[in-house]
Design an enzyme around this catalytic site. Sequence first.
Site, PDB file in Angstrom:
ATOM      1  N   GLY A 185      56.033  41.430  -1.771  1.00  0.00           N
ATOM      2  CA  GLY A 185      56.891  42.037  -1.006  1.00  0.00           C
ATOM      3  C   GLY A 185      56.305  42.955  -0.218  1.00  0.00           C
ATOM      4  O   GLY A 185      56.532  43.294   0.997  1.00  0.00           O
ATOM      5  N   THR A 242      62.744  35.798  -6.138  1.00  0.00           N
ATOM      6  CA  THR A 242      63.818  36.475  -5.269  1.00  0.00           C
ATOM      7  C   THR A 242      64.775  35.122  -4.686  1.00  0.00           C
ATOM      8  O   THR A 242      64.224  33.851  -4.724  1.00  0.00           O
ATOM      9  CB  THR A 242      63.174  36.946  -3.974  1.00  0.00           C
ATOM     10  OG1 THR A 242      62.356  38.030  -4.564  1.00  0.00           O
ATOM     11  CG2 THR A 242      64.177  37.394  -2.946  1.00  0.00           C
ATOM     12  N   ARG A 263      60.015  51.684  -6.792  1.00  0.00           N
ATOM     13  CA  ARG A 263      59.318  50.729  -5.847  1.00  0.00           C
ATOM     14  C   ARG A 263      60.586  49.689  -5.181  1.00  0.00           C
ATOM     15  O   ARG A 263      61.438  49.211  -5.857  1.00  0.00           O
ATOM     16  CB  ARG A 263      58.591  49.864  -6.563  1.00  0.00           C
ATOM     17  CG  ARG A 263      57.764  48.757  -5.659  1.00  0.00           C
ATOM     18  CD  ARG A 263      58.218  47.264  -5.686  1.00  0.00           C
ATOM     19  NE  ARG A 263      57.647  46.625  -5.150  1.00  0.00           N
ATOM     20  CZ  ARG A 263      58.008  45.181  -5.058  1.00  0.00           C
ATOM     21  NH1 ARG A 263      59.008  44.706  -5.612  1.00  0.00           N
ATOM     22  NH2 ARG A 263      57.312  44.305  -4.136  1.00  0.00           N
ATOM     23  N   VAL A 264      60.232  49.703  -3.780  1.00  0.00           N
ATOM     24  CA  VAL A 264      61.414  48.789  -2.999  1.00  0.00           C
ATOM     25  C   VAL A 264      60.214  47.663  -2.325  1.00  0.00           C
ATOM     26  O   VAL A 264      59.352  48.066  -1.772  1.00  0.00           O
ATOM     27  CB  VAL A 264      62.142  49.428  -2.040  1.00  0.00           C
ATOM     28  CG1 VAL A 264      62.822  48.514  -1.146  1.00  0.00           C
ATOM     29  CG2 VAL A 264      63.088  50.617  -2.666  1.00  0.00           C
ATOM     30  N   GLY A 265      60.715  46.463  -2.654  1.00  0.00           N
ATOM     31  CA  GLY A 265      60.088  45.526  -1.749  1.00  0.00           C
ATOM     32  C   GLY A 265      60.693  45.072  -0.698  1.00  0.00           C
ATOM     33  O   GLY A 265      61.298  45.715   0.043  1.00  0.00           O
ATOM     34  N   ASP A 266      60.507  43.930   0.116  1.00  0.00           N
ATOM     35  CA  ASP A 266      60.637  43.576   1.255  1.00  0.00           C
ATOM     36  C   ASP A 266      62.242  43.065   1.191  1.00  0.00           C
ATOM     37  O   ASP A 266      62.699  42.916   2.542  1.00  0.00           O
ATOM     38  CB  ASP A 266      59.941  42.254   2.005  1.00  0.00           C
ATOM     39  CG  ASP A 266      59.972  41.090   0.975  1.00  0.00           C
ATOM     40  OD1 ASP A 266      59.995  41.330  -0.279  1.00  0.00           O
ATOM     41  OD2 ASP A 266      59.961  40.020   1.228  1.00  0.00           O
ATOM     42  N   THR A 268      60.588  35.302   0.126  1.00  0.00           N
ATOM     43  CA  THR A 268      60.288  35.436  -1.168  1.00  0.00           C
ATOM     44  C   THR A 268      58.767  35.745  -1.212  1.00  0.00           C
ATOM     45  O   THR A 268      58.143  34.636  -0.704  1.00  0.00           O
ATOM     46  CB  THR A 268      60.986  34.449  -1.883  1.00  0.00           C
ATOM     47  OG1 THR A 268      60.453  34.850  -3.128  1.00  0.00           O
ATOM     48  CG2 THR A 268      60.549  33.170  -1.626  1.00  0.00           C
ATOM     49  N   GLY A 269      58.246  36.615  -2.063  1.00  0.00           N
ATOM     50  CA  GLY A 269      56.988  36.494  -2.065  1.00  0.00           C
ATOM     51  C   GLY A 269      56.361  38.153  -2.494  1.00  0.00           C
ATOM     52  O   GLY A 269      57.348  38.929  -2.918  1.00  0.00           O
TER      53      GLY A 269
END
Lengths: 334, 334
Positions: free
Chosen positions: A253, A199, A227-230, A250-251
């Site tokens: 999520g 990211t 799927r949605v991450g952070d 970044t990581g």
Amino acid sequence: MKILSAILLAAAFTVSAMPAAAAESAAPVAIAIHAGAGTIKRENLDAARESEIQAKLEEAVRAGHQLLVSGGSSLDAVTRAVTILEDSPLFNAGRGAVFNAAGRNEMDASIMDGRTLNAGAVAAVHNIRNPILLARRVMTDSAHVMLIGEGAETFAREQGIAFEEDEWFRTEYRWQQLQQARERETARLDAQPEHWLSTVGAVALDSGGNLAAATSTGGMTNKRWGRVGDSPLIGAGNYAGNDSCAVSATGHGEYFIRATVARDICARVQFKGESLAEATRAVVMEQLSEMGASGGVIAMDPQGKIALTFNTAGMYRASIGTDGSVFIGIYRDD
Amino acid sequence: MKILSAILLAAAFTVSAMPAAAAESAAPVAIAIHAGAGTIKRENLDAARESEIQAKLEEAVRAGHQLLVSGGSSLDAVTRAVTILEDSPLFNAGRGAVFNAAGRNEMDASIMDGRTLNAGAVAAVHNIRNPILLARRVMTDSAHVMLIGEGAETFAREQGIAFEEDEWFRTEYRWQQLQQARERETARLDAQPEHWLSTVGAVALDSGGNLAAATSTGGMTNKRWGRVGDSPLIGAGNYAGNDSCAVSATGHGEYFIRATVARDICARVQFKGESLAEATRAVVMEQLSEMGASGGVIAMDPQGKIALTFNTAGMYRASIGTDGSVFIGIYRDD
């Protein structure tokens, strides 16, 4: 007129020839960027790619800083830096984003204005050249904070946001990652952490004392089910408040959402009186590590102090502090 | 064997015949629910509808509480209470959800486990009978926290989650709201605040000392562009952490996202040492009011103390405290 032009030219030359620090007025400015964290080790990165990444990080951080030095807003600075990272095929955002299970580039982004707490976010958008520009348009030209999927793309068209064909986003490198993930029949997060964590993001402080944060991503290779991450979630992957701090993460999520990472770092600064270094350490090195979550953050406090904190082997990162000092790093010991 | 059965029967009878408070062991349990906040005034609500709403609130809060009293988890209790509210056409969640601009019921939900910080969320899903059950399945049966749109529906099918035809969700009341909104050509938030704020949610503390929170909504009438509000966003409309508190929110979602309402209330408790009452007051009555944002929250701390805080004329709400006292309220002065 000739004399005036000469003076202006001289002035312009003087400013550009001065080191960044001296060009600043009394009001400090600063910027930090990241382009992902993971098991980035010297033995895994050849010299050519290392140089390419360093050069792009430097280009992005200097472009954002230049805006700040010339009186631009932190919102403009983080937007500019992230746009450059999105346009580079090197990172997992915009051009060069990873592919989802359907073989498409499906992107998320968010931006937040520390002065007003205004924010904009988009998730699961396709063919948007610069998702961060769309997130910003959501903030400034809609009554909403978050738009997703085809609806967000409709809004983008109405707003004249630039679209690109699939080919613009496609890189052979990411396509092969998808094939490998399909062979493993997994979107497992620990499969190739050096890839999926890339990211991008930026935080900045402008001469008006305003913080901003921006984050953009292609998410996870082979992701399914929308799927949605952070990254597009305010308080998880992105946060800015002048009363506390600015963070872009970044990581992994899922863990970053559960730990409300970006807001928690700033809440520790705001409510607990921790320094930025203490807050990022508590959240990234302690809480996230205990949860088994890999990743990192870039963070900035209202005085322009910077923390680049990660619990992985490396994080693509760069910063220009209030003293004008430029830092570019990839590995932990950089 | 007969003697043992008799003893067991006697014990069962004794427990069920006792008032809720006395039925509790040393470990306190408590639950609170909401079904929306807005300009709910006595003059706008006829007696029949008022009774209907009160009865449904009481049914939901008692059903959740019964689970807690019999040793069930707070996750089960909030799930049960929210499922009952979703199944009722009275509220803007599940059956009876508002219509989006395309004339569809498009729903969001989230759930969080205070013990583990596990969480699940869905946004922009259609035809899912109980979005909260899908959110919970995302938490327990996927590697993800948030799934959206058609992808989330695909996951739901794979998981055997119950779908319903459009007719199940449709109420004439909500359909007419959409027609009115279309006539005004607006999804303006202040148009009919008594309607669009009717998100539902629950927070609970179980006898194991674990908090949980659940929130479910149909969002905003006439919403476009895949708009997502605060309800499915962990830290915005929903949060639970055993170290701090549990919160479910209802209100003008965009502001609730920007103010990271649910996490901020809990962060004030956790990092600043504020009481739950102080924290909800600071966020809802001060910060949100200053931002011009209407709405409210239900919140619970690890001791089972309850705050039902709103800056609107009313909030549909109910609770059963650690002492077994039952409260059902609609208006401010209830």
